[in-house]
Scaffold this motif. Structure first.
Motif, PDB file in Angstrom:
ATOM      1  N   THR A 191       0.829  -1.203   0.000  1.00 16.23           N
ATOM      2  CA  THR A 191       0.000   0.000   0.000  1.00 16.23           C
ATOM      3  C   THR A 191       0.866   1.257   0.000  1.00 16.23           C
ATOM      4  N   LEU A 192       1.957   1.230   0.747  1.00 13.77           N
ATOM      5  CA  LEU A 192       2.854   2.386   0.790  1.00 13.77           C
ATOM      6  C   LEU A 192       3.522   2.630  -0.559  1.00 13.77           C
ATOM      7  N   LYS A 193       3.813   1.537  -1.276  1.00 16.15           N
ATOM      8  CA  LYS A 193       4.393   1.704  -2.617  1.00 16.15           C
ATOM      9  C   LYS A 193       3.393   2.363  -3.565  1.00 16.15           C
ATOM     10  N   VAL A 194       2.147   1.958  -3.465  1.00 13.56           N
ATOM     11  CA  VAL A 194       1.102   2.585  -4.278  1.00 13.56           C
ATOM     12  C   VAL A 194       0.949   4.051  -3.888  1.00 13.56           C
TER      13      VAL A 194
ATOM     14  N   ALA B 201      -6.605   0.764  -2.559  1.00 15.27           N
ATOM     15  CA  ALA B 201      -5.434   0.021  -2.091  1.00 15.27           C
ATOM     16  C   ALA B 201      -5.480  -0.204  -0.582  1.00 15.27           C
ATOM     17  N   ALA B 202      -5.923   0.807   0.157  1.00 12.84           N
ATOM     18  CA  ALA B 202      -5.922   0.712   1.615  1.00 12.84           C
ATOM     19  C   ALA B 202      -7.159   0.036   2.156  1.00 12.84           C
ATOM     20  N   GLY B 203      -8.287   0.204   1.440  1.00 11.71           N
ATOM     21  CA  GLY B 203      -9.541  -0.306   1.963  1.00 11.71           C
ATOM     22  C   GLY B 203     -10.170   0.712   2.898  1.00 11.71           C
ATOM     23  N   PRO B 204     -11.480   0.680   3.070  1.00 12.99           N
ATOM     24  CA  PRO B 204     -12.172   1.685   3.881  1.00 12.99           C
ATOM     25  C   PRO B 204     -11.739   1.716   5.336  1.00 12.99           C
ATOM     26  N   GLU B 205     -11.251   0.585   5.859  1.00 14.53           N
ATOM     27  CA  GLU B 205     -10.832   0.554   7.261  1.00 14.53           C
ATOM     28  C   GLU B 205      -9.589   1.406   7.504  1.00 14.53           C
ATOM     29  N   ARG B 206      -8.830   1.695   6.465  1.00 15.76           N
ATOM     30  CA  ARG B 206      -7.559   2.421   6.645  1.00 15.76           C
ATOM     31  C   ARG B 206      -7.503   3.679   5.800  1.00 15.76           C
ATOM     32  N   VAL B 207      -8.663   4.190   5.402  1.00 18.73           N
ATOM     33  CA  VAL B 207      -8.676   5.346   4.521  1.00 18.73           C
ATOM     34  C   VAL B 207      -8.083   6.575   5.214  1.00 18.73           C
ATOM     35  N   GLY B 208      -8.228   6.685   6.534  1.00 17.11           N
ATOM     36  CA  GLY B 208      -7.649   7.818   7.255  1.00 17.11           C
ATOM     37  C   GLY B 208      -6.141   7.808   7.194  1.00 17.11           C
TER      38      GLY B 208
ATOM     39  N   ALA C 270       3.817   2.264 -13.913  1.00 20.03           N
ATOM     40  CA  ALA C 270       3.748   1.085 -14.779  1.00 20.03           C
ATOM     41  C   ALA C 270       4.168  -0.168 -14.018  1.00 20.03           C
ATOM     42  N   TRP C 271       5.080  -0.010 -13.078  1.00 17.14           N
ATOM     43  CA  TRP C 271       5.596  -1.156 -12.323  1.00 17.14           C
ATOM     44  C   TRP C 271       4.690  -1.525 -11.144  1.00 17.14           C
ATOM     45  N   ILE C 272       4.208  -0.529 -10.399  1.00 16.38           N
ATOM     46  CA  ILE C 272       3.536  -0.776  -9.132  1.00 16.38           C
ATOM     47  C   ILE C 272       2.029  -0.946  -9.262  1.00 16.38           C
ATOM     48  N   LEU C 273       1.384  -0.118 -10.045  1.00 14.20           N
ATOM     49  CA  LEU C 273      -0.078  -0.135 -10.055  1.00 14.20           C
ATOM     50  C   LEU C 273      -0.610  -1.403 -10.714  1.00 14.20           C
TER      51      LEU C 273
END
Length: 490
Positions: free
Chosen positions: A22-25, A140-147, A196-199
Motif C-alpha cells: 500500500t505504501l508503494k502505491v 489500495a488501503a480499503g475503507p478501514e484504513r482510509v484515514g 507502470a511497475w507498481i499499479l
C-alpha cells in the motif's frame, strides 16, 4: 457510474497499519500530487517574470494561472467515467504523460499566448491526477484504513502552498523561469515508470454509457463559473459585469446539471451520494474550511513581501512552520481517525487553526516573527488534525462502486472552494488597501489584519457542521457491497 474494485490482499483486509504494498502505491500517487499542486503555486511567484520576459500585461500573465485552473475544472468531472471505462492505472498514467508533455512545452513557450495554451494542456493532465489518485489510494488501503492513507496524500496537499513559493523563488532567482516547468520532467518520468511497475493492471473495466448532456453542462459550467470568480481579482470587485455575467452563466449550467443528474439513471457524477449523511456533513465542513485555508494562504506571503519587504524565498521560509506543524499531527490524526472517527480531531483542529489565524488579526508593521512563526505552527497542527480526517470521512462510508464518484466530488468541491477563497480574500484585501489614507506600512499591516478577520470567521463557521461529524469509528461498507451500517454519533 460503476467501477469494480481491484482484489484486495489479506494484508489490506486485516492489518491496522499500512503494509509495504500500500505504501508503494501511495508513493506513486504522492509523486503525481506533488507535481500538480506545486505547479499551481510555483507559477504564482513567476507572474512578474512572465510580464518582463514576454513584454505583456499583468492581466495577460495571470492567464497562466487562470487557464490552468479552468482546464483542471473542465476535466475533473470526467474522472469517474474515465476510470470505469479505461481503468484507473491507464487514466492515471495518461494524465501523467499529458502533464509532462505540457510541462516541456511550457518551458519552451515563445510568447504569453503559447504559454497559456500549454498551461491549459498541463491542466488537462493535472486535473485527473488528484481524483484518480484518491481512488487508487482508497482502493489500495480499503475503507478501514482510509484515514491513514489520506494522511499520506495530505502531505503534498498541505505543503504545496508553502513549498511552491520557496521552490519558485529559488529557481527563478538562481536558475531561470524555464525550470519551474522543466523540474516536472524527471519527477514525471519517474512517476510514469513507477506507476507502470507498481499499479495493478488487472482490474475489470466496464462500458458505462457516457453522459454527454451532463458533460456539456457541468464541465463548461464549472470552468465559466470559476473564470468569473477569478476575474474578480483583476476587477477588484464581485459586482463588475465581467465577474457577474460568467458567474451567473456558470451557476445556471451547474444548477441545470444538478437537475439532470438527479433525474438521470447514470449521470456523469452521481449526486445521490449526498443522501449519505456523513458525506454531506463532511462536504459542507470541507467547503468552508478550504475557502478559509486557501484565502489565508494567499495573505501570508503577501504580508511578508508587501509590508515587511522580504524576498519571495524568505516569505516562503517564514511560512514553513505551518508545514512543520501539519507534518507532526497529520500521520497521528490519520491513524486515529480510522480507530475513533474524525469528529474529535476535526473539531480540535479547527479550534487550533482559529487560534493560529487569530494572531494575524492584530498584525503590525513590526510584529515579531517569532510570534507569527508560533501562530503558523499552531495553525499547522490544526491543519494536520482536520483536513485529511475530513477527506477520510467523505470516502470511508462509500461502497466500492461509489468511490470514483466520491473522489471526483471531493475534488470538484476542493477546486471550486479554493478558487472562491482566493478570490474573496483577494477582493477584500484590495478593498482594504485601497481605502488607506495615508498608505503607510503600519496602515497596510492593519488592512491585512482586517482581512484575516474574515478568514477566522470562515474557519469558525466550520465548527457548526463539524460538530455533527462521527465521533466514533465510522462503520464502512461491507466487502459484499452492502451499505454501511448507521454511524453512532457522540
Amino acid at each position: 457510474m460503476t467501477t469494480t474494485q481491484a482484489p484486495s490482499t489479506p494484508a489490506a483486509d486485516s492489518a491496522p497499519g499500512l503494509d509495504a504494498r500500500t505504501l508503494k502505491v501511495a508513493a506513486v500517487v504522492v509523486l503525481g500530487a506533488i507535481m500538480s499542486i506545486l505547479d499551481t503555486t510555483v507559477v504564482a511567484v513567476a507572474q512578474n517574470t512572465f510580464q518582463q520576459v514576454f513584454s505583456t500585461s499583468a492581466a495577460n500573465a495571470a492567464w497562466t494561472a487562470t487557464g490552468y485552473t479552468l482546464a483542471l475544472a473542465a476535466v475533473i468531472p470526467l474522472s469517474s467515467w474515465a476510470t470505469a471505462r479505461f481503468g484507473t492505472k491507464n487514466v492515471y498514467m495518461t494524465s501523467l504523460v499529458l502533464f509532462v508533455i505540457g510541462s516541456v512545452l511550457c518551458a519552451f513557450a515563445w510568447n504569453i499566448g503559447s504559454l497559456v495554451a500549454f498551461r491549459m494542456l498541463q491542466g488537462a493532465g493535472g486535473g485527473m491526477l488528484m481524483p484518480v489518485g484518491m481512488m487508487i489510494l482508497t482502493r489500495a488501503a480499503g475503507p478501514e484504513r482510509v484515514g491513514s492513507i489520506m494522511a499520506v496524500l495530505g502531505i503534498p496537499m498541505l505543503l504545496g502552498p508553502i513549498a511552491g513559493p520557496i521552490l519558485g523563488g529559488v529557481l527563478i532567482e538562481y536558475v531561470s523561469w524555464h525550470w519551474i516547468f522543466l523540474i516536472n520532467v524527471p519527477i514525471g518520468i519517474l512517476a510514469i515508470l513507477y506507476s507502470a511497475w507498481i499499479l495493478p493492471g488487472d482490474e475489470e473495466k466496464s462500458r458505462p454509457s457516457f453522459d454527454f448532456v451532463g458533460l456539456l453542462l457541468l464541465s463548461p459550467g464549472l470552468a465559466v463559473f470559476l473564470f468569473g470568480v477569478s476575474s474578480s481579482n483583476e476587477a477588484g470587485t464581485f459586482l463588475a459585469a465581467k465577474v457577474l455575467i460568467p458567474m451567473a452563466i456558470g451557476a445556471v449550467l451547474i444548477v441545470a446539471f444538478i437537475t439532470h443528474a438527479l433525474r438521470g439513471k447514470k449521470p456523469l457524477l452521481d449526486l445521490r451520494l449526498f443522501t449519505n449523511r456523513t458525506l454531506s456533513i463532511t462536504i459542507i465542513t470541507f467547503t468552508f474550511f478550504l475557502i478559509a485555508f486557501f484565502g489565508a494562504s494567499l495573505l501570508f506571503p503577501q504580508y511578508f513581501i508587501g509590508v515587511r519587504g522580504e524576498s519571495t524565498l524568505m516569505a516562503g521560509l517564514l511560512v514553513a512552520p505551518q508545514g512543520i506543524g501539519a507534518m507532526i499531527t497529520m500521520p497521528i490524526a490519520g491513524r486515529m481517525t480510522d480507530k475513533i472517527g474524525p469528529g474529535k480531531f476535526v473539531l480540535t483542529g479547527i479550534v487550533l487553526i482559529a487560534i493560529g489565524l487569530g494572531a494575524f488579526m492584530f498584525l503590525g508593521s513590526d510584529t515579531s516573527y517569532w510570534l507569527l512563526g508560533g501562530a503558523l505552527f499552531v495553525q499547522g497542527l490544526g491543519m494536520g488534525m482536520s483536513m485529511m480526517p475530513m477527506m477520510s470521512a467523505a470516502l470511508a462510508t462509500l461502497k466500492a462502486e461509489s468511490v470514483a464518484d466520491g473522489s471526483t466530488l471531493v475534488n470538484v468541491v476542493q477546486q471550486t472552494a479554493a478558487s472562491i477563497g482566493t478570490a474573496v480574500i483577494s477582493v477584500i484585501l484590495a478593498s482594504n488597501l485601497k481605502s488607506l489614507v495615508p498608505p503607510t506600512p503600519s496602515a497596510a499591516a492593519g488592512a491585512f489584519g482586517d482581512t484575516f478577520v474574515v478568514a477566522v470567521v470562515l474557519i469558525a463557521i466550520c465548527l457548526v457542521p463539524a460538530f455533527f461529524l462521527p465521533r466514533k469509528k465510522i462503520a464502512v461498507a461491507s466487502p459484499d457491497g452492502e451499505p454501511a451500517a448507521p454511524v453512532m454519533m457522540h
